[in-house]
Design an enzyme around this catalytic site. Structure first.
Site, PDB file in Angstrom:
ATOM      1  N   ARG A 118      25.808  39.170 -18.907  1.00 49.75           N
ATOM      2  CA  ARG A 118      24.354  39.274 -18.718  1.00 49.75           C
ATOM      3  C   ARG A 118      23.670  37.933 -18.429  1.00 49.75           C
ATOM      4  O   ARG A 118      22.460  37.795 -18.617  1.00 49.75           O
ATOM      5  CB  ARG A 118      23.672  39.935 -19.922  1.00 49.75           C
ATOM      6  CG  ARG A 118      24.152  41.349 -20.128  1.00 49.75           C
ATOM      7  CD  ARG A 118      23.231  42.123 -21.035  1.00 49.75           C
ATOM      8  NE  ARG A 118      23.836  43.405 -21.315  1.00 49.75           N
ATOM      9  CZ  ARG A 118      24.734  43.605 -22.266  1.00 49.75           C
ATOM     10  NH1 ARG A 118      25.117  42.619 -23.038  1.00 49.75           N
ATOM     11  NH2 ARG A 118      25.252  44.803 -22.431  1.00 49.75           N
ATOM     12  N   LYS A 140      16.787  33.210  -6.239  1.00 48.97           N
ATOM     13  CA  LYS A 140      17.220  34.465  -5.618  1.00 48.97           C
ATOM     14  C   LYS A 140      18.724  34.388  -5.387  1.00 48.97           C
ATOM     15  O   LYS A 140      19.220  33.429  -4.806  1.00 48.97           O
ATOM     16  CB  LYS A 140      16.499  34.693  -4.280  1.00 48.97           C
ATOM     17  CG  LYS A 140      15.063  35.150  -4.420  1.00 48.97           C
ATOM     18  CD  LYS A 140      14.515  35.587  -3.066  1.00 48.97           C
ATOM     19  CE  LYS A 140      13.053  35.997  -3.167  1.00 48.97           C
ATOM     20  NZ  LYS A 140      12.505  36.391  -1.847  1.00 48.97           N
ATOM     21  N   GLU A 182      13.597  26.012   8.612  1.00 51.19           N
ATOM     22  CA  GLU A 182      12.930  26.248   7.317  1.00 51.19           C
ATOM     23  C   GLU A 182      12.013  25.062   6.975  1.00 51.19           C
ATOM     24  O   GLU A 182      10.957  25.244   6.363  1.00 51.19           O
ATOM     25  CB  GLU A 182      13.957  26.458   6.195  1.00 51.19           C
ATOM     26  CG  GLU A 182      14.984  27.574   6.453  1.00 51.19           C
ATOM     27  CD  GLU A 182      14.431  29.001   6.326  1.00 51.19           C
ATOM     28  OE1 GLU A 182      13.237  29.169   6.012  1.00 51.19           O
ATOM     29  OE2 GLU A 182      15.232  29.944   6.546  1.00 51.19           O
ATOM     30  N   LYS A 224       8.572  24.335  -2.015  1.00 49.26           N
ATOM     31  CA  LYS A 224       9.156  25.578  -2.506  1.00 49.26           C
ATOM     32  C   LYS A 224       9.024  25.666  -4.031  1.00 49.26           C
ATOM     33  O   LYS A 224       8.684  26.722  -4.572  1.00 49.26           O
ATOM     34  CB  LYS A 224      10.620  25.720  -2.078  1.00 49.26           C
ATOM     35  CG  LYS A 224      11.191  27.059  -2.556  1.00 49.26           C
ATOM     36  CD  LYS A 224      12.333  27.599  -1.753  1.00 49.26           C
ATOM     37  CE  LYS A 224      12.722  28.995  -2.281  1.00 49.26           C
ATOM     38  NZ  LYS A 224      13.919  29.535  -1.647  1.00 49.26           N
ATOM     39  N   GLU A 234       7.810  37.005  -6.504  1.00 53.05           N
ATOM     40  CA  GLU A 234       7.228  37.447  -5.228  1.00 53.05           C
ATOM     41  C   GLU A 234       6.245  38.599  -5.399  1.00 53.05           C
ATOM     42  O   GLU A 234       6.296  39.596  -4.691  1.00 53.05           O
ATOM     43  CB  GLU A 234       8.338  37.803  -4.225  1.00 53.05           C
ATOM     44  CG  GLU A 234       7.856  37.731  -2.778  1.00 53.05           C
ATOM     45  CD  GLU A 234       8.987  37.771  -1.754  1.00 53.05           C
ATOM     46  OE1 GLU A 234      10.003  37.086  -1.956  1.00 53.05           O
ATOM     47  OE2 GLU A 234       8.829  38.489  -0.759  1.00 53.05           O
ATOM     48  N   ARG A 238       4.554  33.900  -3.199  1.00 53.18           N
ATOM     49  CA  ARG A 238       5.915  33.596  -2.753  1.00 53.18           C
ATOM     50  C   ARG A 238       6.198  34.237  -1.392  1.00 53.18           C
ATOM     51  O   ARG A 238       7.045  33.755  -0.642  1.00 53.18           O
ATOM     52  CB  ARG A 238       6.954  34.044  -3.799  1.00 53.18           C
ATOM     53  CG  ARG A 238       8.354  33.561  -3.453  1.00 53.18           C
ATOM     54  CD  ARG A 238       9.357  33.669  -4.603  1.00 53.18           C
ATOM     55  NE  ARG A 238      10.661  33.203  -4.140  1.00 53.18           N
ATOM     56  CZ  ARG A 238      11.700  32.923  -4.923  1.00 53.18           C
ATOM     57  NH1 ARG A 238      11.588  33.051  -6.226  1.00 53.18           N
ATOM     58  NH2 ARG A 238      12.838  32.509  -4.410  1.00 53.18           N
ATOM     59  N   ASN A 242       8.028  33.761   3.544  1.00 58.00           N
ATOM     60  CA  ASN A 242       8.602  34.634   4.582  1.00 58.00           C
ATOM     61  C   ASN A 242       7.976  34.393   5.950  1.00 58.00           C
ATOM     62  O   ASN A 242       8.222  35.177   6.876  1.00 58.00           O
ATOM     63  CB  ASN A 242       8.428  36.097   4.185  1.00 58.00           C
ATOM     64  CG  ASN A 242       9.182  36.416   2.913  1.00 58.00           C
ATOM     65  OD1 ASN A 242      10.276  35.917   2.710  1.00 58.00           O
ATOM     66  ND2 ASN A 242       8.587  37.215   2.059  1.00 58.00           N
ATOM     67  N   HIS A 245       9.835  35.211   9.069  1.00 60.57           N
ATOM     68  CA  HIS A 245      11.054  35.924   8.674  1.00 60.57           C
ATOM     69  C   HIS A 245      11.078  37.400   9.058  1.00 60.57           C
ATOM     70  O   HIS A 245      12.145  37.932   9.311  1.00 60.57           O
ATOM     71  CB  HIS A 245      11.310  35.753   7.171  1.00 60.57           C
ATOM     72  CG  HIS A 245      11.978  34.448   6.848  1.00 60.57           C
ATOM     73  ND1 HIS A 245      11.395  33.231   7.110  1.00 60.57           N
ATOM     74  CD2 HIS A 245      13.197  34.157   6.323  1.00 60.57           C
ATOM     75  CE1 HIS A 245      12.213  32.263   6.734  1.00 60.57           C
ATOM     76  NE2 HIS A 245      13.316  32.795   6.254  1.00 60.57           N
ATOM     77  N   HIS A 249      14.179  38.269  11.053  1.00 63.55           N
ATOM     78  CA  HIS A 249      15.152  39.260  10.565  1.00 63.55           C
ATOM     79  C   HIS A 249      15.399  40.331  11.614  1.00 63.55           C
ATOM     80  O   HIS A 249      16.518  40.823  11.759  1.00 63.55           O
ATOM     81  CB  HIS A 249      14.656  39.913   9.271  1.00 63.55           C
ATOM     82  CG  HIS A 249      14.759  39.012   8.081  1.00 63.55           C
ATOM     83  ND1 HIS A 249      14.007  39.187   6.940  1.00 63.55           N
ATOM     84  CD2 HIS A 249      15.522  37.919   7.856  1.00 63.55           C
ATOM     85  CE1 HIS A 249      14.301  38.240   6.071  1.00 63.55           C
ATOM     86  NE2 HIS A 249      15.214  37.455   6.600  1.00 63.55           N
ATOM     87  N   HIS A 262      20.798  32.296  10.998  1.00 57.47           N
ATOM     88  CA  HIS A 262      19.515  32.658  10.391  1.00 57.47           C
ATOM     89  C   HIS A 262      18.406  31.693  10.826  1.00 57.47           C
ATOM     90  O   HIS A 262      17.339  32.117  11.272  1.00 57.47           O
ATOM     91  CB  HIS A 262      19.674  32.668   8.859  1.00 57.47           C
ATOM     92  CG  HIS A 262      18.386  32.850   8.134  1.00 57.47           C
ATOM     93  ND1 HIS A 262      17.700  34.057   8.118  1.00 57.47           N
ATOM     94  CD2 HIS A 262      17.625  31.988   7.408  1.00 57.47           C
ATOM     95  CE1 HIS A 262      16.596  33.919   7.410  1.00 57.47           C
ATOM     96  NE2 HIS A 262      16.523  32.673   6.976  1.00 57.47           N
TER      97      HIS A 262
END
Ligand SMILES: NC(=O)c1ccc[n+]([C@@H]2O[C@H](COP(=O)([O-])OP(=O)(O)OC[C@H]3O[C@@H](n4cnc5c(N)ncnc54)[C@H](O)[C@@H]3O)[C@@H](O)[C@H]2O)c1
Ligand SMILES: [Zn+2]
Length: 358
Positions: A118, A140, A182, A224, A234, A238, A242, A245, A249, A262
């Protein structure tokens, strides 16, 4: 060496940035009390840097898992491999998992650390520009599924991020350029001065200048860290991260995640977001031009010819950021001030797609 902090209460942690950190035993002593360490890397990065990292960690108990290289290996099966090794070696809850590599290794090692017993301590040692400015910070973690990218994952903050800028010397130029997408994104989100600095130093960065790279890594991590500190999960701000993005994407998905890195897709995505902002009356022609030129000078695409606008629109509708059927997008009111909105004109969106795709 620079030290920043991600402020998240009891889960706060330092980001250390500097040339040659992988030779600094004392830093690892200071930031990593665990005596049992699982090292996770891949077949490209481990021959280059694993022995330096091991030297910094001696005489602790260390076990290494070396995964195959590439985005296609960011799978649950490889996370299971990491967990198997932790269990086989009877690592306890006081162990630590260290990721040595780019975002692919970091996301998998982090997810394994999030789920083993955990949650055990996790340290990021990012070795790509993208990982040093983005993926190693913010907690993330996760893997891809045949049904989509990053569909399985967890939030699990590292206890430290140690970015040795010296590792960028071996990074392929194409990967360096992808990371710069980025970096440009951060300027566009909230720092016009940083964007202007990038305009003045792009060639220096592309030449791999260590001081210039250290500057962009520090400023990117600051931005960041600040945004993540405000909105870890988010729920709000946050989402600004994106920027470019949802467009990017769609480009990645339409080309099967094979053709474009990417960061390359994000380069085109930033230009599409800027174009749409211009069409919506938020950006001047001159500002749109500055965005397009900087992305191009970074060696990133501003136009993607093998994706049809309609196909991209369909893919944007199934991206994770759709809320109540409406695509939420990040647009800009001038360079350095991005905002999230679901309130925009469909013609502006279509114009942007039609101009930069197909
Ligand atoms: N967790 C997050 O917040 C977050 C944010 C952005 C991206 N990501 C994820 O990050 C991944 C992309 O990361 P990436 O761009 O670092 O890709 P990557 O991890 O695949 O690394 C790119 C390539 O460079 C190689 N490499 C790494 N370091 C090197 C070095 N120092 N010298 C030579 N070669 C080196 C790698 O082996 C790989 O072949 C994606 O899976 C993406 O989803 C996660
Ligand atoms: Zn990204």
């Amino acid at each position: 060496m620079d030290t920043l902090r991600v402020q998240l209460g009891s889960r706060s942690y330092p980001i250390l940035i500097g040339q040659g950190l992988l030779g600094e035993r004392a830093l690892f002593e200071q930031h990593l009390p665990a005596r049992d360490i699982l090292l996770v890397s891949n077949t490209v990065v481990s021959p280059l840097y694993l022995s330096s990292l091991e030297n910094c960690l001696r005489p602790r108990r260390m076990v290494a898992v070396i995964l195959p290289d590439g985005e296609s290996h960011k799978t649950l099966a490889n996370v299971a491999r990491i967990l198997d090794v932790l269990i086989a070696n009877r690592f306890g809850r006081d162990c630590a998992v260290i990721a040595l590599g780019g975002g692919v290794v970091g996301d998998m090692a982090g997810f394994a650390a999030a789920t083993y017993q955990r949650g055990v301590a996790f340290v990021q040692v990012p070795t790509t520009l993208l990982a040093q400015v983005d993926s190693s910070v913010g907690g993330k973690t996760g893997v891809n599924h045949p049904g989509g990218k990053n569909l399985i994952g967890a939030f699990h903050q590292p206890v430290a991020v140690m970015a040795d800028t010296g590792t960028l010397a071996t990074l392929p130029p194409r990967e360096l350029r992808a990371g710069l997408a980025e970096v440009i994104k951060y300027g566009l989100i909230c720092d016009a001065g940083f964007f202007a600095w990038l305009e003045a130093h792009m060639e220096t960065l592309l030449a791999g200048d260590a001081a210039a790279l250290a500057h962009v890594i520090r400023r990117s991590c600051e931005i960041k860290a600040e945004i993540v500190g405000r909105d870890e999960r988010e729920q709000g701000d946050r989402a600004l991260l994106n920027l470019g993005h949802t467009f990017g994407h769609a480009v990645e998905a339409a080309t099967g995640y094979k053709e474009w890195l990417h960061g390359e897709a994000i380069g085109a995505g930033l230009v599409m977001a800027a174009d749409m902002s211009r069409e919506s009356g938020y950006l001047t022609v001159d500002e749109l031009d500055r965005v397009t030129r900087l992305v191009a000078r970074a060696g990133l695409p501003t136009h993607v010819s093998n994706v049809k606008p309609d196909a991209a629109l369909e893919l944007m509708r199934i991206d994770k950021k759709v809320k109540a059927g409406r695509i939420r997008l990040v647009l800009m009111r001038g360079i350095g001030s991005a905002f999230v909105t679901a309130d925009y004109g469909e013609p502006a969106l279509r114009h942007s797609l039609a101009t930069h795709l197909g």
